[in-house]
Motif scaffolding. Structure first.
Motif, PDB file in Angstrom:
ATOM      1  N   LEU B 205      43.556   2.578  -7.735  1.00 21.18           N
ATOM      2  CA  LEU B 205      44.079   1.614  -5.673  1.00 21.18           C
ATOM      3  C   LEU B 205      43.364   0.316  -5.467  1.00 21.18           C
ATOM      4  O   LEU B 205      43.252   0.020  -6.332  1.00 21.18           O
ATOM      5  CB  LEU B 205      43.075   2.761  -5.013  1.00 21.18           C
ATOM      6  N   ALA B 206      44.734  -0.255  -4.289  1.00 27.97           N
ATOM      7  CA  ALA B 206      43.823  -1.460  -4.172  1.00 27.97           C
ATOM      8  C   ALA B 206      42.161  -1.719  -3.334  1.00 27.97           C
ATOM      9  O   ALA B 206      42.409  -0.815  -3.224  1.00 27.97           O
ATOM     10  CB  ALA B 206      45.091  -1.729  -3.509  1.00 27.97           C
ATOM     11  N   VAL B 207      41.558  -2.940  -4.436  1.00 30.64           N
ATOM     12  CA  VAL B 207      40.315  -2.980  -3.732  1.00 30.64           C
ATOM     13  C   VAL B 207      40.034  -4.240  -3.547  1.00 30.64           C
ATOM     14  O   VAL B 207      40.449  -5.118  -4.421  1.00 30.64           O
ATOM     15  CB  VAL B 207      39.032  -2.551  -5.114  1.00 30.64           C
ATOM     16  N   LEU B 208      39.240  -3.922  -2.252  1.00 29.17           N
ATOM     17  CA  LEU B 208      38.849  -5.702  -1.472  1.00 29.17           C
ATOM     18  C   LEU B 208      37.665  -5.643  -1.379  1.00 29.17           C
ATOM     19  O   LEU B 208      37.051  -4.903  -1.446  1.00 29.17           O
ATOM     20  CB  LEU B 208      39.670  -6.333  -0.175  1.00 29.17           C
ATOM     21  N   LEU B 209      36.839  -6.427  -2.443  1.00 30.38           N
ATOM     22  CA  LEU B 209      35.330  -6.557  -2.722  1.00 30.38           C
ATOM     23  C   LEU B 209      35.160  -7.692  -2.460  1.00 30.38           C
ATOM     24  O   LEU B 209      35.310  -9.140  -2.571  1.00 30.38           O
ATOM     25  CB  LEU B 209      35.274  -6.584  -4.199  1.00 30.38           C
ATOM     26  N   VAL B 210      33.989  -8.071  -1.381  1.00 28.31           N
ATOM     27  CA  VAL B 210      32.859  -8.707  -0.746  1.00 28.31           C
ATOM     28  C   VAL B 210      31.763  -8.632  -1.318  1.00 28.31           C
ATOM     29  O   VAL B 210      30.689  -8.255  -1.532  1.00 28.31           O
ATOM     30  CB  VAL B 210      32.645  -9.158   1.205  1.00 28.31           C
ATOM     31  N   GLU B 211      31.403  -9.577  -1.990  1.00 30.39           N
ATOM     32  CA  GLU B 211      29.732 -10.141  -3.314  1.00 30.39           C
ATOM     33  C   GLU B 211      29.504 -11.389  -2.894  1.00 30.39           C
ATOM     34  O   GLU B 211      29.636 -11.758  -3.318  1.00 30.39           O
ATOM     35  CB  GLU B 211      30.658  -8.861  -4.335  1.00 30.39           C
ATOM     36  N   GLN B 212      28.049 -10.926  -2.502  1.00 26.38           N
ATOM     37  CA  GLN B 212      27.675 -12.839  -3.076  1.00 26.38           C
ATOM     38  C   GLN B 212      27.189 -13.090  -4.234  1.00 26.38           C
ATOM     39  O   GLN B 212      27.291 -14.162  -5.121  1.00 26.38           O
ATOM     40  CB  GLN B 212      25.922 -12.207  -2.570  1.00 26.38           C
ATOM     41  N   ASN B 213      27.847 -11.684  -5.401  1.00 32.58           N
ATOM     42  CA  ASN B 213      27.317 -11.952  -6.789  1.00 32.58           C
ATOM     43  C   ASN B 213      28.545 -12.070  -7.487  1.00 32.58           C
ATOM     44  O   ASN B 213      28.990 -11.443  -7.617  1.00 32.58           O
ATOM     45  CB  ASN B 213      26.431 -10.296  -7.834  1.00 32.58           C
ATOM     46  N   VAL B 214      28.667 -13.624  -7.349  1.00 35.87           N
ATOM     47  CA  VAL B 214      30.371 -13.980  -8.076  1.00 35.87           C
ATOM     48  C   VAL B 214      30.568 -12.985  -9.210  1.00 35.87           C
ATOM     49  O   VAL B 214      31.937 -13.102  -9.990  1.00 35.87           O
ATOM     50  CB  VAL B 214      30.115 -15.384  -7.470  1.00 35.87           C
ATOM     51  N   HIS B 215      29.701 -14.071 -10.251  1.00 42.67           N
ATOM     52  CA  HIS B 215      29.650 -13.286 -11.395  1.00 42.67           C
ATOM     53  C   HIS B 215      30.017 -11.520 -11.688  1.00 42.67           C
ATOM     54  O   HIS B 215      31.314 -11.667 -12.175  1.00 42.67           O
ATOM     55  CB  HIS B 215      28.303 -13.154 -12.264  1.00 42.67           C
ATOM     56  N   ARG B 216      29.163 -10.783 -11.752  1.00 37.81           N
ATOM     57  CA  ARG B 216      29.477 -10.007 -11.592  1.00 37.81           C
ATOM     58  C   ARG B 216      30.664  -9.401 -10.811  1.00 37.81           C
ATOM     59  O   ARG B 216      31.524  -9.051 -11.264  1.00 37.81           O
ATOM     60  CB  ARG B 216      28.594  -8.862 -10.056  1.00 37.81           C
TER      61      ARG B 216
END
Lengths: 300, 274, 391
Positions: B205-216
């Motif tokens: 499925l299409a996943v849009l991820l907002v995350e502060q931990n850029v590496h992960r």
């Protein structure tokens, strides 16, 4: 002894009335955290609509008491539910994002609006319900109980059970509880928040109407402003039982009714309401979650 | 509701032969009073793709997600899901179209049991399939099985995040948006959660991820957008972004540094009457 | 006791005030046609419960006053001045009602008829006294009203102490009752009648087992009546108005309460038997003879029935007389200034009204009204059962 037993019966009957009104408050408060003071007006509206239904049917020669009572209850609950839907649309929804005080004042205004409309339509004089359940109360030793009194208690129990089942066991009831916690996230789950909130008001109105019709049947006299005091007492019962808690509404009503009737044994009658409102203040001050209410802090 | 029922009956929607993007955003702007949090963002997400949105606090990441999910009305721009314009539609309507947002801070229903939380996630599903959905989610998060009757508010932070993710999966989303899923979690727990996110993404499925931990985030996502002051400052495949001097300087300067300050969404949360 | 009532009321007073302001506009609008062109009209304020649980009296009173006004105006008014009524709805609510006195002052009325309820009339009379406006009461029977030393206050009806005494004499001397429980609605009128009844009943050798207050806005009195029943009184006396009285007899009888029910002219309207049903039959009510039972009032009753297709209620005749007494005072004074009207009213001693002679004494009370005891018949009509003046 006979007096005490009779007072217990009196307390349970009036307590069941309070419980039914409290149920309406609790449904709306439990979901949108609004103390909907219009509840008293919806209760009065229900009583008058029920009487109208009875009069129309009697004019068409319907005579079966059971049929008349059922029709009055159903007609009043449906019509008052529709009225509550309108109230939600006009007086509550536009204020959904306003401070809670605005909605509270708006609900008070609706109470007086409904009263005044009833008065314009029916006149100011008290109206009389026909006695459909027969004049003779049952007597058991020193105790008397009107058949309509028993009906009040049974309907209150039944509606409380139905509400509890609905809120706890159905998909829509689950959505209601989710809205109570977080409207925004409930919406993200696909819950049409506005529609479910409207349904909550409708149910509150229908419950108030049931109480109004039953009071008309039992006491025989209804007045356009009957919802003011009864509304406050129902509200007290809801707070006492734990506002937002469905079984708490009936428990609160019964406790309040019994308290009121037992207090007349020891105190002059004029203290009665002072006791009611002292209880309200005491509960708010010392145990705001009431008898059965959950800890408010539990909400995420 | 009709859309939801028209969705393919299979448990996991397979990326169809559709050629268009699952999500297309054009010129999106979001304004809170005098403050413009999002100032014209374009982004695209293909079916089966996992894309990260990166950026500092206040860059407009959460506002972008909220605008897409229908929680705030964009002041300008267009949002299309599966090619259909949905700009400004209320969130419950979008949920019925297969869009699910796992909001920041988990936002589970504390006074409801774990099972009720999950069942609410399946609110848009046909009643009969809620049961099977529940079983599938419990396979993904076996730790939740013994806790089904527990009030969700009594769970640990990691378990609550599982409930939040499981609740989102219950909706059988075609487009899943995750807002800071590792926020406030212990590193090991965050790792677990990201494994699940990776697995979800792998299911197509299409996943849009907002995350502060850029590496992960960039390890899970195939592409990324870097937002700065409400605009897309940089975009590209994850590998390119990880290699970009700008990204290295601005976001990876402290190595694996866990997210420090919690990112709060800007200003008024429209939260009804509470 | 009274303080408790007040507190309950004032909680809602603000909103009620707004609501009644709306009602006020409505009533004045309806009244616009009475205003006739010509010389300065005489403005007469009329304050009564036109809505609310006591409105059946207020509306009938208003009808009666309109009859009187129409007949005066049809003959060209008084000294060339048309009479204009400014109606105000008190809703039987003290806060709303007292505001009516200020309203009348602001409207510059020449005289006032009102305010029906004693607990409104008494404070309102002070406001009108300060403004120097004459006030004629046609229904407020509490003695205090005319005992304040206000030269502007007059009363064409009787007083509660006379009424309480008649009830007590009837209970002791005719029914030979030994014990009584007394309930009142905690309003100035009901509490007054009950208090005078209790005092006189004791003086005549009877025993008061209990005296308690009720809230007339409630519907359930079963708990109180259960306690009353346990005391086995010969008499249950109630001071107050008819809706509550109807509920009391109905619920009392259904609990098996056997006591004779005695009440007052606040209960004499149709709402008592409507609410009380069969249980109301056999109750005794003290009252001045109603217009229908007075030979002098026959033409008035006939005209009333012709105009409104309804029977006038208890106080309608007094209100009719109140208007005509004011008109007479204006004629005597050849002036419409409030001060002149007050002076002329004080000189009225032989006015022939439909309810009998009006003779104001030094404090403004009418010396002539007499009370009788009515009994509620099985066809729900009231019939004079005992007339102390006939013996």
């Amino acid at each position: 002894m006979g007096t005490l037993a009779q007072q217990l019966v009196n307390g349970v009957v009036i307590g069941a009335v309070y419980g039914l009104i409290a149920l309406g408050y609790t449904m709306v408060y439990g979901i949108v955290r609004l103390i909907n003071f219009a509840q008293g007006g919806l209760y009065a509206a229900g009583a008058f609509i029920g009487l109208e239904v009875v009069e129309i049917l009697q004019a068409h020669r319907v005579e079966s008491p059971a049929l008349l009572i059922l029709a009055a209850l159903a007609g009043a609950m449906i019509a008052t539910g529709a009225l509550a839907f309108l109230v939600e649309r006009v007086a509550y929804r536009p204020l959904r994002r306003a401070p809670i005080l605005s909605a509270l004042v708006s609900s008070l205004a609706v109470l007086f609006l409904i009263e005044n409309v009833i008065q314009l339509l029916t006149g100011a004089q008290p109206q009389t319900y026909p006695s459909l359940l027969g004049l003779q109360p049952w007597t058991l030793g020193p105790i008397t109980l009107a058949p309509s009194g028993l009906l009040i208690v049974l309907v209150a129990l039944g509606l409380m059970g139905a509400m509890q089942w609905f809120v706890q066991r159905t998909r829509t009831g689950r959505a209601m509880r989710a809205i109570a916690v977080n409207q925004e996230v409930a919406g993200l789950m696909g819950v049409d928040v506005r529609r479910v909130v409207a349904l909550t008001f409708v149910m509150g109105g229908a419950l108030g109407a049931a109480a109004g019709v039953l009071v008309g049947l039992n006491y025989g006299t209804i007045t356009f402003n009957m919802g003011e005091l009864a509304g406050l007492e129902g509200f007290t019962a809801a707070v006492l039982g734990g506002i937002g808690n469905v079984p708490g509404a009936l428990v609160g009503g019964l406790v309040l009714g019994l308290l009121q009737s037992l207090i007349t044994i020891v105190l002059p009658n004029q203290w009665n309401e002072a006791v009611v409102f002292a209880v309200l203040i005491a509960v708010l001050a010392f145990r705001p979650r009431g008898i059965l209410g959950e800890r408010v802090a539990e909400r995420a | 509701m009709s859309e939801a029922e028209a969705a393919p009956p299979g448990a996991v929607p397979v990326p169809s032969a559709r050629t268009g993007p699952a999500l297309a955003v054009q010129g999106l702007r979001v304004r809170y009073g005098a403050v413009e949090a999002v100032r014209g963002i374009d982004l695209e997400l293909m079916p089966g793709e996992c894309v990260a949105i990166l950026g500092a606090n206040g860059a407009g990441k959460t506002s972008t997600l909220r605008a897409i999910a229908g929680l705030v009305r964009p002041s300008a721009g267009q949002v299309r899901i599966d090619g259909r314009i949905v700009t400004g539609q209320p969130s419950h309507r979008l949920a019925q179209r297969g869009l699910t947002l796992v909001p920041e801070g988990r936002q589970i229903f504390g006074p409801l049991s774990v099972q009720e939380n999950l069942e609410l996630g399946g609110y848009t599903r046909a009643r009969a399939s809620v049961r099977t959905g529940l079983e599938e989610v419990l396979e993904v998060f076996p730790a939740l099985r013994p806790r089904l009757a527990t009030l969700a508010g009594n769970l640990s932070g990691g378990e609550q995040q599982m409930v939040a993710l499981g609740r989102a999966l219950m909706a059988e989303p075609r487009l899943l948006m995750l807002d800071e899923p590792s926020l406030g979690l212990a590193p090991q727990v965050a790792t677990q959660i990201f494994q699940v996110v990776a697995a979800i993404a792998a299911r197509g499925l299409a996943v849009l991820l907002v995350e502060q931990n850029v590496h992960r985030a960039l390890r899970v996502a195939s592409r990324g957008y870097v937002l700065e002051l409400g605009r897309v400052a940089l975009q590209g495949p994850s590998a390119d972004l990880l290699a970009s001097p700008h990204v290295r300087r601005a976001y990876l300067g402290h190595g694996m540094g866990e997210a420090a300050a919690p990112a709060t969404p800007p200003a008024a949360t429209p939260d009804g009457l509470r | 006791m009274q303080a408790g009532t007040r507190m309950r009321r004032s909680a809602l007073a603000g909103v009620v005030g707004i609501a009644s302001a709306v009602a006020l506009v409505g009533w004045n609008g309806a009244q616009a046609h009475v205003h006739a062109a010509g010389a300065t009209p005489v403005k007469i304020g009329f304050a009564n419960p036109l809505t609310g649980s006591e409105a059946s009296y207020g509306v009938s009173d208003y009808n009666a006053v309109k009859l009187a006004v129409n007949s005066v105006n049809a003959k060209g008014g008084v000294d060339g001045h048309k009479v204009q009524i400014i109606a105000y709805d008190t809703k039987a609510d003290p806060a709303t009602g007292i505001a009516g006195a200020h309203y009348f002052v602001s409207q510059g009325v020449n005289a006032v008829i009102g305010f029906f309820n004693s607990d409104i009339s008494i404070p309102a009379s002070a406001i009108l006294h300060a403004a120097g406006i004459p006030m004629v009461s046609a229904a407020s029977t509490n003695p205090k009203l005319t005992e304040q030393g206000f030269h502007n206050v007059f009363r064409v009806c009787g007083t509660d102490n006379e009424q309480g005494l008649v009830e007590a004499e009837f209970a002791r001397n005719v029914l030979h009752a030994k014990t009584a429980v007394v309930l009142d609605d905690e309003e100035v009128y009901g509490e007054g009648v009950s208090q005078f009844f209790a005092n006189d009943f004791k003086k005549l050798g009877g025993k008061i087992l209990s005296h308690q207050g009720i809230n007339p806005n409630l519907t359930d009195y079963t708990s109180l009546l259960t306690q009353v029943k346990a005391m086995h009184p010969d008499i249950l006396q109630f001071g107050g108005f008819d809706p509550a009285a109807g509920l009391l007899v109905k619920q009392g009888r259904s609990l098996g309460l056997k006591s004779t029910f005695i009440s007052d002219d606040g209960v004499i309207g149709p709402a008592f038997t409507q609410a009380g049903g069969r249980s109301a039959v056999g109750s005794f009510l003290s009252s001045a003879p109603s217009p229908q039972d007075l030979a002098s009032a026959r033409p008035f009753v006939a005209e009333y029935v012709r105009t409104y297709h309804a029977q006038p209620t208890e106080f309608a005749g007094y209100n009719y007389d109140a208007l005509n007494v004011i008109v007479q005072a204006i004629r005597d004074a050849h002036s419409i200034t409030p001060a002149a009207i007050i002076r002329a009213l004080a000189g009225i001693h032989t006015f022939k009204g439909v309810t009998g002679r009006v003779d104001f004494n030094s404090i403004g009370n009418n010396t002539t009204p007499e009370y009788v005891i009515y009994r509620v018949q099985s066809n729900y009509s009231n019939k004079i059962y005992w007339n102390p003046n006939a013996h």
